[in-house]
Design a protein around this motif. Sequence first.
Motif, PDB file in Angstrom:
ATOM      1  N   GLY A 124       0.798  -1.216   0.000  1.00 23.39           N
ATOM      2  CA  GLY A 124       0.000   0.000   0.000  1.00 23.39           C
ATOM      3  C   GLY A 124       0.831   1.267   0.000  1.00 23.39           C
ATOM      4  N   ASP A 125       2.135   1.137   0.301  1.00 21.33           N
ATOM      5  CA  ASP A 125       3.034   2.286   0.263  1.00 21.33           C
ATOM      6  C   ASP A 125       3.478   2.583  -1.164  1.00 21.33           C
ATOM      7  OD1 ASP A 125       2.928   2.674   2.986  1.00 21.33           O
ATOM      8  OD2 ASP A 125       4.800   1.604   3.404  1.00 21.33           O
ATOM      9  N   HIS A 126       4.002   3.773  -1.348  1.00 21.80           N
ATOM     10  CA  HIS A 126       4.470   4.228  -2.650  1.00 21.80           C
ATOM     11  C   HIS A 126       5.865   4.832  -2.498  1.00 21.80           C
ATOM     12  CE1 HIS A 126       4.655   7.516  -5.831  1.00 21.80           C
ATOM     13  NE2 HIS A 126       4.507   6.429  -6.556  1.00 21.80           N
ATOM     14  N   MET A 127       6.724   4.550  -3.478  1.00 17.78           N
ATOM     15  CA  MET A 127       8.065   5.119  -3.498  1.00 17.78           C
ATOM     16  C   MET A 127       8.303   5.798  -4.833  1.00 17.78           C
ATOM     17  SD  MET A 127      11.806   3.290  -2.913  1.00 17.78           S
ATOM     18  CE  MET A 127      11.668   2.104  -4.249  1.00 17.78           C
ATOM     19  N   VAL A 128       8.953   6.960  -4.803  1.00 16.89           N
ATOM     20  CA  VAL A 128       9.405   7.629  -6.016  1.00 16.89           C
ATOM     21  C   VAL A 128      10.891   7.344  -6.162  1.00 16.89           C
ATOM     22  CG1 VAL A 128       9.672   9.821  -7.235  1.00 16.89           C
ATOM     23  CG2 VAL A 128       7.693   9.447  -5.723  1.00 16.89           C
ATOM     24  N   ALA A 129      11.301   6.892  -7.340  1.00 21.14           N
ATOM     25  CA  ALA A 129      12.693   6.530  -7.564  1.00 21.14           C
ATOM     26  C   ALA A 129      13.188   7.087  -8.893  1.00 21.14           C
ATOM     27  CB  ALA A 129      12.863   5.008  -7.559  1.00 21.14           C
ATOM     28  N   SER A 130      14.467   7.336  -8.951  1.00 21.83           N
ATOM     29  CA  SER A 130      15.088   7.727 -10.213  1.00 21.83           C
ATOM     30  C   SER A 130      14.980   6.579 -11.209  1.00 21.83           C
ATOM     31  CB  SER A 130      16.555   8.076  -9.994  1.00 21.83           C
ATOM     32  OG  SER A 130      17.216   8.276 -11.231  1.00 21.83           O
ATOM     33  N   LYS A 131      14.732   6.904 -12.462  1.00 20.95           N
ATOM     34  CA  LYS A 131      14.722   5.851 -13.479  1.00 20.95           C
ATOM     35  C   LYS A 131      16.140   5.493 -13.923  1.00 20.95           C
ATOM     36  CE  LYS A 131      14.090   8.769 -17.621  1.00 20.95           C
ATOM     37  NZ  LYS A 131      13.199   9.024 -18.774  1.00 20.95           N
ATOM     38  N   ASN A 183       0.371   8.614  -0.176  1.00 19.14           N
ATOM     39  CA  ASN A 183       0.934   7.405   0.432  1.00 19.14           C
ATOM     40  C   ASN A 183       2.417   7.221   0.119  1.00 19.14           C
ATOM     41  OD1 ASN A 183       0.354   6.891  -2.291  1.00 19.14           O
ATOM     42  ND2 ASN A 183       0.090   4.686  -1.953  1.00 19.14           N
ATOM     43  N   THR A 184       3.065   8.247  -0.417  1.00 20.51           N
ATOM     44  CA  THR A 184       4.510   8.161  -0.687  1.00 20.51           C
ATOM     45  C   THR A 184       5.264   8.196   0.635  1.00 20.51           C
ATOM     46  OG1 THR A 184       4.233   9.305  -2.803  1.00 20.51           O
ATOM     47  CG2 THR A 184       6.465   9.187  -1.898  1.00 20.51           C
ATOM     48  N   ARG A 185       6.173   7.263   0.798  1.00 16.35           N
ATOM     49  CA  ARG A 185       6.967   7.180   2.021  1.00 16.35           C
ATOM     50  C   ARG A 185       8.441   7.513   1.796  1.00 16.35           C
ATOM     51  NH1 ARG A 185       2.832   7.624   4.446  1.00 16.35           N
ATOM     52  NH2 ARG A 185       1.436   5.896   4.907  1.00 16.35           N
ATOM     53  N   MET A 186       8.927   7.310   0.566  1.00 12.51           N
ATOM     54  CA  MET A 186      10.368   7.316   0.338  1.00 12.51           C
ATOM     55  C   MET A 186      10.679   7.846  -1.058  1.00 12.51           C
ATOM     56  SD  MET A 186      12.803   3.878   0.504  1.00 12.51           S
ATOM     57  CE  MET A 186      12.260   3.482   2.184  1.00 12.51           C
ATOM     58  N   VAL A 187      11.822   8.539  -1.178  1.00  9.72           N
ATOM     59  CA  VAL A 187      12.377   8.913  -2.478  1.00  9.72           C
ATOM     60  C   VAL A 187      13.783   8.329  -2.554  1.00  9.72           C
ATOM     61  CG1 VAL A 187      13.068  10.801  -4.005  1.00  9.72           C
ATOM     62  CG2 VAL A 187      11.008  11.031  -2.600  1.00  9.72           C
ATOM     63  N   PHE A 188      14.075   7.668  -3.676  1.00  7.65           N
ATOM     64  CA  PHE A 188      15.354   6.963  -3.823  1.00  7.65           C
ATOM     65  C   PHE A 188      16.080   7.413  -5.096  1.00  7.65           C
ATOM     66  CE2 PHE A 188      17.723   3.519  -5.861  1.00  7.65           C
ATOM     67  CZ  PHE A 188      18.696   3.292  -4.900  1.00  7.65           C
ATOM     68  N   VAL A 189      17.362   7.745  -4.957  1.00  6.09           N
ATOM     69  CA  VAL A 189      18.198   8.113  -6.106  1.00  6.09           C
ATOM     70  C   VAL A 189      19.603   7.559  -5.919  1.00  6.09           C
ATOM     71  CG1 VAL A 189      16.921  10.270  -6.506  1.00  6.09           C
ATOM     72  CG2 VAL A 189      19.004  10.304  -5.107  1.00  6.09           C
ATOM     73  N   GLU A 190      20.362   7.533  -7.018  1.00  5.09           N
ATOM     74  CA  GLU A 190      21.802   7.269  -6.973  1.00  5.09           C
ATOM     75  C   GLU A 190      22.528   8.593  -7.162  1.00  5.09           C
ATOM     76  OE1 GLU A 190      22.754   4.383  -9.963  1.00  5.09           O
ATOM     77  OE2 GLU A 190      21.544   2.798  -9.033  1.00  5.09           O
ATOM     78  N   THR A 191      23.597   8.816  -6.399  1.00  5.22           N
ATOM     79  CA  THR A 191      24.356  10.058  -6.516  1.00  5.22           C
ATOM     80  C   THR A 191      24.845  10.258  -7.941  1.00  5.22           C
ATOM     81  OG1 THR A 191      25.132   9.723  -4.246  1.00  5.22           O
ATOM     82  CG2 THR A 191      26.258  11.390  -5.561  1.00  5.22           C
TER      83      THR A 191
END
Length: 414
Positions: A104-111, A149-157
């Motif tokens: 049910g959670d949502h994450m935004v991530a770099s493609k 419901n976004t909990r996290m944002v994820f990227v690579e440096t």
Amino acid sequence: MTTPPNLHFTTQIVHADRWGGAEKGAIHQPIHSSVQYGYDKVEDLIAVFQGTAKGGFNYARQGTPTTAALESKITQMEGGVGTIAFSTGMAALCAVFLTLLKAGDHMVASKFVFGNTNSVFGTLADLGIEVTTVDATDLAQVQAAVRPNTRMVFVETIANPGTQIPDLEGIGALCRDKGLLYVVDNTVASPYAFRPATVGAGLVMNSLTKSIGGHGDALGGAITDTGLFDWSGYPNIFPAYRKGDPKGWGLQQVRKKGLRDMGGTLSSHSAHQLAVGAETLALRMERTSATALALAQWLQQHPAVAQVNYPLLPSHPQYERARKHLRVGSWLLSFELKDPAQCLPLCNRLRLPINATGLADTRTLIIPVAHTIFWEAGPEVRAQMGIGDGMIRLSVGLEDLQDLQADFAQALQG
């Protein structure tokens, strides 16, 4: 022994073990091979189990004195408040996703991410955790993807393999404003080149196998808490871990679930190898980054090369961002050949770079991207990530620049 104040990066690391209290005057923490750790009083064992003791070990699956010494080094490097070491970088990353997110959670991530990380996104979707991938170099795309419901944002440096650099500062401010956990994979940059804490990251992942270990002889990963995220407001912390200082809640849950329950444990032997490798991190990053930049500049002028991706080239789309954030440019570069059919023959004609997967070895490694590490992603995903059939990834090692240039000159002649 007390650590002297105001020491620079390498000085801190090479003396960390003896200042941390290594036994009998040793300058390295010994390898602790014991699985069990006993106590004279059962109450002390209970305190370790319940997390009320300061330090202490009970079963090696959750750590040993040797892994703890390595964790302390990584914490110093990243300027954090605590670190957990894992058997691999992917074990560390999966532990974050699977222990801090739920159905049910949502994450935004770099493609623009490592191929195996992209594969994990599919696994998360199967578990009911939705992932939206965006071009994280553009803050507006990240902002538009955020949901209630976004909990996290994820990227690579620095993205592997295209070297894209996200809007690190802008995303940090967005996460702070919206109370989102900002997770940064710092593997390619390393804590020597960049500290994600400076842009507001809450958690930092490093594949210790790469820059920090640096010799291609031990697998490992780490998660560092920068101390910047307020865990007291994070809804997914289990009730059992909601006691004491909230700054410790996140790492405690990741350690309990990622190591105790999932078993992604780093061995003491590997921890020792990685800790010794870490002592030369700054020296290796300076040398390999200088060589990579010079080689990128040389390749950019070659008539057989269509494009070179390296953050410190003025032609790089995020060049100004790289200059602002990075102390050095890293060992990673990639390039596209004008004739994709020459991709595999070129790799075979080279004498020094080794046809091998992996990154940040002391030896230069080369791999055709579309045919290997991003083969499983499929052509559509590769196109979205800017990975053409003629892309070649280089992890530049410690060889002399003149020798690498001469080798590429003969190989590119065909």
